[in-house]
Write an enzyme that holds these catalytic residues in place. Sequence first.
Site, short mmCIF file in Angstrom:
data_model
loop_
_atom_site.label_atom_id
_atom_site.label_comp_id
_atom_site.label_asym_id
_atom_site.label_seq_id
_atom_site.Cartn_x
_atom_site.Cartn_y
_atom_site.Cartn_z
N GLN A 241 27.85 -43.62 23.83
CA GLN A 241 27.89 -42.63 22.77
C GLN A 241 29.11 -42.84 21.87
O GLN A 241 30.24 -42.65 22.31
CB GLN A 241 27.98 -41.23 23.40
CG GLN A 241 28.06 -40.09 22.41
CD GLN A 241 28.33 -38.77 23.11
OE1 GLN A 241 29.03 -38.73 24.12
NE2 GLN A 241 27.78 -37.70 22.60
N GLY A 242 28.88 -43.23 20.64
CA GLY A 242 29.99 -43.47 19.71
C GLY A 242 30.17 -42.30 18.76
O GLY A 242 29.75 -42.36 17.60
N TYR A 243 30.78 -41.25 19.22
CA TYR A 243 31.04 -40.07 18.41
C TYR A 243 32.54 -39.96 18.08
O TYR A 243 32.96 -40.06 16.95
CB TYR A 243 30.62 -38.79 19.16
CG TYR A 243 29.17 -38.37 19.04
CD1 TYR A 243 28.14 -39.28 18.87
CD2 TYR A 243 28.82 -37.02 19.14
CE1 TYR A 243 26.82 -38.87 18.79
CE2 TYR A 243 27.50 -36.60 19.06
CZ TYR A 243 26.50 -37.52 18.88
OH TYR A 243 25.21 -37.10 18.81
N SER A 244 33.37 -39.73 19.13
CA SER A 244 34.79 -39.40 18.93
C SER A 244 35.57 -40.55 18.31
O SER A 244 35.31 -41.73 18.58
CB SER A 244 35.44 -39.07 20.28
OG SER A 244 34.72 -38.08 20.95
N SER B 207 32.62 -43.48 26.75
CA SER B 207 32.42 -43.69 28.19
C SER B 207 31.55 -44.92 28.46
O SER B 207 30.47 -45.04 27.88
CB SER B 207 31.75 -42.47 28.83
OG SER B 207 32.52 -41.31 28.66
N GLU C 194 23.36 -32.97 25.71
CA GLU C 194 24.52 -33.40 26.51
C GLU C 194 25.06 -32.21 27.29
O GLU C 194 25.42 -32.33 28.45
CB GLU C 194 25.59 -33.99 25.59
CG GLU C 194 26.80 -34.50 26.37
CD GLU C 194 27.84 -35.18 25.49
OE1 GLU C 194 27.59 -35.36 24.29
OE2 GLU C 194 28.89 -35.54 26.03
C1 FAD Z 1 34.40 -36.81 30.56
C2 FAD Z 1 34.38 -37.06 29.08
C3 FAD Z 1 33.57 -38.05 28.56
C4 FAD Z 1 33.55 -38.30 27.19
N1 FAD Z 1 32.73 -39.28 26.72
C5 FAD Z 1 32.64 -39.49 25.41
C6 FAD Z 1 31.77 -40.51 24.92
O1 FAD Z 1 31.07 -41.22 25.68
N2 FAD Z 1 31.71 -40.70 23.59
C7 FAD Z 1 32.44 -39.96 22.71
O2 FAD Z 1 32.29 -40.17 21.51
N3 FAD Z 1 33.31 -39.01 23.14
C8 FAD Z 1 33.44 -38.76 24.47
N4 FAD Z 1 34.31 -37.80 24.93
C9 FAD Z 1 35.19 -37.13 23.98
C10 FAD Z 1 34.95 -35.61 23.82
O3 FAD Z 1 33.60 -35.30 23.77
C11 FAD Z 1 35.74 -34.98 22.68
O4 FAD Z 1 35.36 -35.44 21.43
C12 FAD Z 1 37.18 -35.26 22.77
O5 FAD Z 1 37.58 -35.10 24.10
C13 FAD Z 1 37.95 -34.27 21.89
O6 FAD Z 1 38.78 -34.99 21.06
P1 FAD Z 1 40.38 -35.17 21.26
O7 FAD Z 1 40.61 -35.72 22.60
O8 FAD Z 1 40.85 -35.91 20.07
O9 FAD Z 1 40.92 -33.68 21.28
P2 FAD Z 1 41.50 -32.85 20.05
O10 FAD Z 1 40.47 -32.70 18.98
O11 FAD Z 1 42.82 -33.42 19.65
O12 FAD Z 1 41.73 -31.47 20.74
C14 FAD Z 1 42.76 -31.29 21.72
C15 FAD Z 1 42.91 -29.81 22.02
O13 FAD Z 1 43.25 -29.09 20.82
C16 FAD Z 1 42.33 -28.04 20.61
N5 FAD Z 1 42.11 -27.90 19.16
C17 FAD Z 1 41.69 -28.86 18.32
N6 FAD Z 1 41.61 -28.38 17.07
C18 FAD Z 1 42.02 -27.10 17.12
C19 FAD Z 1 42.16 -26.08 16.14
N7 FAD Z 1 41.88 -26.29 14.85
N8 FAD Z 1 42.61 -24.89 16.55
C20 FAD Z 1 42.90 -24.66 17.85
N9 FAD Z 1 42.77 -25.58 18.81
C21 FAD Z 1 42.35 -26.78 18.45
C22 FAD Z 1 41.06 -28.45 21.33
O14 FAD Z 1 40.26 -27.34 21.70
C23 FAD Z 1 41.62 -29.16 22.55
O15 FAD Z 1 41.98 -28.24 23.57
C24 FAD Z 1 34.37 -37.54 26.30
C25 FAD Z 1 35.21 -36.56 26.83
C26 FAD Z 1 35.24 -36.32 28.19
C27 FAD Z 1 36.18 -35.25 28.71
#
Ligand code: FAD
Length: 255
Positions: free
Chosen positions: A134-137, A169, A252
Amino acid sequence: MPDSHADEPFRREVRAWLDTHCPLEMRGPADGEEDHCWGGRNPEFKNDAQRRWMEAMAARGWTVPDWPVEYGGGGLSSGQCRILKQELARIEARNPLFSFGISMLGPALLKFGTEEQKRRFLPEIARGEIRWCQGYSEPNAGSDLAALQTRADDKGDHWLVNGQKIWTSYADKADWIFCLTRTDPAAPKHRGISFLLFDMASPGVTTRPIRLISGLSPFCETFFDDVRVPKDQVVGEVGKGWDVAKFLLGHEREM
Ligand SMILES: Cc1cc2nc3c(=O)[nH]c(=O)nc-3n(C[C@H](O)[C@H](O)[C@H](O)COP(=O)(O)OP(=O)(O)OC[C@H]3O[C@@H](n4cnc5c(N)ncnc54)[C@H](O)[C@@H]3O)c2cc1C
């Protein structure tokens, strides 16, 4: 819910089939990651029983029992799916196939895919032949996913993809990716996004595993450097990938 009279033959049929086809080694709780079968082009099986169990379920269409038969599914009604689930639970059968294709992409393709895309991609997902990631983040598009910057430029006969994903992942083990890309940088951020499918073996795709403080993880960084993607590998309308992305996220979350 008790069976109606009409359900009994199906339950007997399922029980008999599972007695024959579910190896004893595939019953009981999984004991770690190697008990999870993910399929793919180069599948890794813990043992022959794991391979036989996946292949038997796939041949019967029961890796995706509710999908239509023409797309590799079992074509079962919701009542029949419930019975199958109960009978699998009764013998503590393990999940034959873990798959982002089944739990995420498949439902999105069933809703938004063209007939050609469904016939091309769904049966190989059902059979566990292609492993998807999954290429989202992205580094600056996590919670604010619609801020994604990975670009897909229209080059006439193909898309040219450039950018970076993160937290992908199992990207290093995946065969294909479903990927959110920006096809119209001038549009408001939730528009101008398109949902692309492409082969991870395409020239220009690289992955780098992420080492967490706790040790290795399934996460990767994924880089796209002038990746050429055929035009017919967009799911849904160009510029409306956000609708597909949100629908997929609903599945998901269920997973
Ligand atoms: C087990 C697991 C598997 C994953 N697998 C994939 C995958 O296969 N493909 C994929 O694309 N992604 C994947 N992800 C990524 C996931 O789905 C999220 O996109 C990513 O974890 C969130 O982005 P970040 O880490 O940059 O957090 P951030 O966006 O930086 O957020 C960090 C914290 O800040 C808080 N926050 C952010 N913005 C605000 C705001 N404006 N106000 C208040 N609070 C805020 C959030 O709630 C969070 O607690 C996975 C994540 C997990 C945990």
